[in-house]
Write a protein that holds these residues in place. Structure first.
Motif, short mmCIF file in Angstrom:
data_model
loop_
_atom_site.label_atom_id
_atom_site.label_comp_id
_atom_site.label_asym_id
_atom_site.label_seq_id
_atom_site.Cartn_x
_atom_site.Cartn_y
_atom_site.Cartn_z
N GLN A 46 0.83 -1.22 0.00
CA GLN A 46 0.00 0.00 0.00
C GLN A 46 0.86 1.26 0.00
OE1 GLN A 46 -0.94 -2.40 2.92
NE2 GLN A 46 -1.62 -3.51 1.13
N TYR A 49 -0.65 4.47 -1.41
CA TYR A 49 -1.94 4.90 -0.89
C TYR A 49 -1.91 6.33 -0.35
CZ TYR A 49 -3.99 0.25 -1.40
OH TYR A 49 -4.49 -0.93 -1.90
N TYR A 65 -10.00 2.63 0.94
CA TYR A 65 -8.76 1.86 0.92
C TYR A 65 -9.06 0.37 1.03
CZ TYR A 65 -7.31 6.55 2.19
OH TYR A 65 -7.16 7.92 2.22
N LEU A 67 -7.55 -3.80 -0.49
CA LEU A 67 -6.43 -4.61 -1.00
C LEU A 67 -7.00 -5.93 -1.48
CD1 LEU A 67 -6.32 -6.50 1.69
CD2 LEU A 67 -4.67 -4.81 2.48
N PRO A 101 -4.61 1.89 5.87
CA PRO A 101 -3.28 1.57 5.36
C PRO A 101 -2.15 2.33 6.04
CG PRO A 101 -4.39 3.08 3.87
CD PRO A 101 -5.39 2.72 4.94
N MET A 243 -5.79 -4.94 9.86
CA MET A 243 -5.63 -3.63 9.23
C MET A 243 -6.89 -2.77 9.36
SD MET A 243 -2.53 -3.44 8.16
CE MET A 243 -2.57 -2.07 7.00
#
Length: 385
Positions: A46, A49, A65, A67, A101, A243
């Protein structure tokens, strides 16, 4: 029913392989198309980001955000069940939505992130070496050096080389660019030797050529193939929660023919997801017929699973941000459901960043009222500009 704003929860941005040359290109295109929220969903890391966050904020676009991972589900691999990767039984693509992130990773999350990156980088090195040897034998010493390919990706995306983790699509692009400098007849002859049969893609169409290079040279059993290094589903699930995010299942549906057994029928897929602790599903409608999107959206929402939609933008084709189906627009009902799901991600992300309970907690259990999250997310998205 008023048409919701344009939102998109799944876009890959450089240095991931992307339709966009840079983050700035992606943001300026979004502005021109009237997009109100973009969900970045990169593989491997990331690092870009922050750049995305800053440029989106300046443009008045909500940055979401996320992934994406390739995982292996042990029980389904053992049974040979195809999930959402038709060529690889037991493989499940998994996404995380609304992650943070910028938080400091736990020791476990840091180790997982390093494992993902190292495994992918080693695989890319193997594939490049195999392809270099294969093309040497076919009569074209293109010399696919990893450092050179990484530099080209970094230069194109205007990012440091340290951010680049090569994907199959980067490698296919490097091969296509090396071949495309040759005269057309020479290209055709070379590819026929490399493939063992004539090329079928239009040699003047980079996207088509890259797709054929991937399918005929980089997939299982092909000359440039190296095995992926997937995480276990459980490891990826824990990483998303660590996360601060929401585990999400990206649905292939009739993007595969026949539909993968794990995903059929839609109501049973919804139940299987609930059993694995997944409360959010995603569609990439450009793969699907509109009637099929409606079937899956209805099955998910009836089972209490929220749903969102994206486009990926992970080929060189510059399709619109506004998700649409292969045969036309998304229905009004499915569009509304996907918008409400996006609002939930926006609210979850904002809440978790301030220490409040979001859509799910650190164990994956529901933690906040759905309607309240939708209202909060709508205020974030519609008040962004």
């Amino acid at each position: 029913m008023t048409r919701p704003p344009i939102v998109n929860t799944h876009v890959h941005l450089p240095p991931n392989f992307s339709a966009f040359t840079t983050v700035a290109d992606a943001i300026q295109t979004a502005l021109a198309e009237g997009v109100r929220a973009i969900g970045i969903s990169n593989f491997y890391d990331q690092q870009v980001y922050r750049q995305f966050a800053d440029q989106a904020a300046e443009a008045g676009i909500v940055a979401l955000y996320g992934l994406e991972f390739i995982t292996v589900v042990a029980d389904l691999e053992a049974s040979g069940t195809r999930i959402n990767d038709p060529a690889n039984p037991g493989r499940m693509y998994v996404c995380g939505k609304g992650i943070d992130p910028f938080r400091e990773r736990s020791a476990e999350a840091a180790a997982t992130a390093a494992e993902i990156r190292q495994g992918n980088d080693a695989r890319a090195q193997q594939m490049l070496a195999k392809l270099s040897s294969h093309f040497q034998a076919a009569g074209l010493p293109i010399g696919l050096d990893a450092a050179e390919v990484i530099q080209a990706v970094a230069t194109r995306g205007e990012v440091p080389t340290a951010w680049v983790s090569l994907q199959e699509r980067h490698i296919a692009q490097a091969v296509e660019e090396a071949i495309s400098v040759l005269p057309k007849q020479q290209r055709a002859s070379l590819l026929e030797r490399a493939y063992g049969a004539p090329a079928t893609a239009n040699l003047e169409d980079p996207a088509a050529m890259q797709a054929e290079i991937r399918s005929r040279l980089l997939k299982t059993g092909r000359p440039g193939f190296a095995p992926e290094v997937p995480l276990t589903f459980e490891t990826a699930y824990r990483y998303v929660l660590d996360m601060g995010g929401i585990p999400c299942y990206p649905t292939l549906a009739d993007g595969a023919d026949p539909v993968c057994p794990f995903e059929e029928p839609p109501a049973e897929l919804a139940q299987r997801l609930r059993e694995r602790g997944i409360a959010l599903a995603e569609l990439i409608p450009i793969r699907n017929r509109s009637a099929v999107v409606d079937q899956y959206v209805r099955a998910f929402t009836e089972a209490g699973i929220e749903v969102v939609a994206g486009t990926e933008h992970n080929t060189v084709d510059r399709i619109a941000y506004d998700p649409s189906c292969i045969d036309g627009p998304i229905s009004a009902a499915s569009r509304q459901a996907c918008y409400e799901g996006t609002c939930i991600i926006a609210a979850h992300q904002a809440r978790v960043a301030t220490g409040q309970p979001g859509f799910v907690d650190s164990s994956g259990a529901r933690a906040a009222d759905r309607d309240q999250l939708v209202a909060e997310g709508r205020a974030i998205i519609e008040g962004a500009a």
